[in-house]
Write an enzyme that holds these catalytic residues in place. Structure first.
Site, PDB file in Angstrom:
ATOM      1  N   LYS A 182       0.857  -1.180   0.000  1.00 14.71           N
ATOM      2  CA  LYS A 182       0.000   0.000   0.000  1.00 14.71           C
ATOM      3  C   LYS A 182       0.893   1.230   0.000  1.00 14.71           C
ATOM      4  CE  LYS A 182      -3.586   2.220   2.750  1.00 14.71           C
ATOM      5  NZ  LYS A 182      -4.554   2.003   3.829  1.00 14.71           N
ATOM      6  N   LYS A 235      -2.120  -1.500  -3.872  1.00 18.26           N
ATOM      7  CA  LYS A 235      -3.011  -0.341  -3.783  1.00 18.26           C
ATOM      8  C   LYS A 235      -2.203   0.928  -3.882  1.00 18.26           C
ATOM      9  CE  LYS A 235      -5.919   1.952  -0.475  1.00 18.26           C
ATOM     10  NZ  LYS A 235      -6.226   2.052   0.914  1.00 18.26           N
TER      11      LYS A 235
HETATM   12  C1  PBG Z   1      -7.615   2.924   5.686  1.00 20.35           C
HETATM   13  C2  PBG Z   1      -7.855   2.880   4.237  1.00 20.35           C
HETATM   14  C3  PBG Z   1      -7.639   3.887   3.270  1.00 20.35           C
HETATM   15  C4  PBG Z   1      -8.128   3.371   2.071  1.00 20.35           C
HETATM   16  C5  PBG Z   1      -8.588   2.094   2.324  1.00 20.35           C
HETATM   17  N1  PBG Z   1      -8.404   1.807   3.660  1.00 20.35           N
HETATM   18  C6  PBG Z   1      -7.155   5.267   3.396  1.00 20.35           C
HETATM   19  C7  PBG Z   1      -5.771   5.570   3.748  1.00 20.35           C
HETATM   20  O1  PBG Z   1      -4.900   4.727   3.899  1.00 20.35           O
HETATM   21  O2  PBG Z   1      -5.525   6.758   3.929  1.00 20.35           O
HETATM   22  C8  PBG Z   1      -8.156   4.107   0.766  1.00 20.35           C
HETATM   23  C9  PBG Z   1      -9.177   3.649  -0.207  1.00 20.35           C
HETATM   24  C10 PBG Z   1      -9.485   4.571  -1.299  1.00 20.35           C
HETATM   25  O3  PBG Z   1      -8.876   5.637  -1.495  1.00 20.35           O
HETATM   26  O4  PBG Z   1     -10.405   4.238  -2.046  1.00 20.35           O
HETATM   27  N2  PBG Z   1      -6.339   2.760   6.114  1.00 20.35           N
END
Ligand code: PBG
Length: 309
Positions: A182, A235
């Site tokens: 991520k 992601k």
């Molecule tokens: C929580 C989380 C996030 C997303 C999914 N779970 C936000 C982040 O890490 O700031 C992002 C999903 C999206 O932008 O569609 N940690």
């Protein structure tokens, strides 16, 4: 010739690959459109059955649930409350839809007053102190009916901690989808409005990956697999198709891609302006994510694309 073109097609987008995000808001009594994500809604806890029912009629089988709680505190305690927003939503959904695959996001950011994905001391994110809380959240989601838990906070050791907690409590069959690679991306902007999870100070760079790195993604995935992840995730998706391809070729394990909020909002904005044809670009984007190597795609376009597949 069109019929031969179809025969030789290498990548097929199917409904089985789609995972639809659902934002459940404990503070609402009717659905509320998310301003930064046109046509996407936060829904009240009681509406979860309707929402899932409609999507299942279109052929969508898997859902990932995000909660917006009434109560926030320093450690995100409402995230593991047996009567919390996700726990209630899971029980409602499970009662009505035995065959829906219910996935839950495991993170603190929607539940903490500071909005970070871990507990904090001053401005520091405490990795190890966060793990027991993630264990409690995962366990309470499993107890409420989750099939898969998806830790998204990028804390070191989170997969193993959650696997241990689930196994020790009789949830050996609850699977883990880890947000393994991520990135510290700017494409999450609209989600933070959708899930009310913006942070009060700093950024997420101490726990999310540097966008310039690629080998590191492989190391993160490898660690999560060793710790017991059943599905790994990359992601965002669109700017990281190269990472998807490398992960798939290296590990050959179930791979999910998160077509994130910013990617969705860009498509919506450009379509509303009339500059591109919405359905064609959605189809092309999702096909490219599959072609890159994703088995599963988490996407806010799930219902739209399911209607035409
Ligand atoms: C929580 C989380 C996030 C997303 C999914 N779970 C936000 C982040 O890490 O700031 C992002 C999903 C999206 O932008 O569609 N940690």
């Amino acid at each position: 010739m069109e019929k031969l073109r179809n025969l030789f097609r290498e990548t097929r987008l199917d409904k089985e690959s789609l995972i639809m995000p659902v934002f459940v808001d404990e503070n609402l009594s009717s659905p509320m459109e998310i301003p930064s994500m046109p046509d996407y809604y936060r829904i009240p806890v009681d509406s979860i059955g309707d929402e899932i029912g409609k999507a299942m009629e279109l052929g969508i089988k898997a859902f990932i649930l995000f909660g917006i709680p009434k109560h926030k505190d320093e450690i995100g305690s409402s995230a593991f409350d047996s009567n919390g927003v996700i726990q209630k939503a899971l029980k409602n959904a499970r009662r009505e839809f035995e065959d829906a695959v219910l996935i839950t996001d495991i993170c603190l950011c929607e539940y903490t007053t500071h909005g970070h994905c871990g507990v904090v001391k001053g401005e520091e994110i405490l990795n190890d102190a966060t793990l027991p809380i993630l264990q409690k959240i995962a366990l309470s989601h499993a107890e409420s009916g989750a099939d898969i838990v998806a830790p998204s906070g990028m804390m070191d050791g989170m997969v193993k901690a959650i696997r241990d907690a689930l196994d020790e409590n009789g949830f050996e069959n609850t699977a883990i989808m880890s947000y393994s690679a991520k990135y510290a991306s700017s494409f999450y902007g609209p989600f933070r409005e959708a899930a009310d999870s913006g942070f009060k100070f700093g950024d997420r760079k101490s726990y999310q990956m540097d966008i310039h790195n690629s080998d590191e993604a492989l190391r993160e995935v490898e660690l999560d697999l060793k710790e017991g992840a059943d599905i790994v995730m990359v992601k965002p998706a669109l700017s990281y198709l190269d990472i998807l391809r490398r992960v798939k070729e290296t590990f050959k394990v179930p791979l999910a891609a998160y077509n994130v909020s910013g990617e969705y909002s860009m498509v919506k904005a450009v379509s509303k302006a009339g500059w591109l044809d919405e359905m064609s670009i959605i189809y092309e984007i999702l096909t490219s994510i599959k072609r890159a190597g994703a088995d599963l795609i988490i996407t806010y376009h799930a219902k739209q694309i399911a209607e035409v597949l």
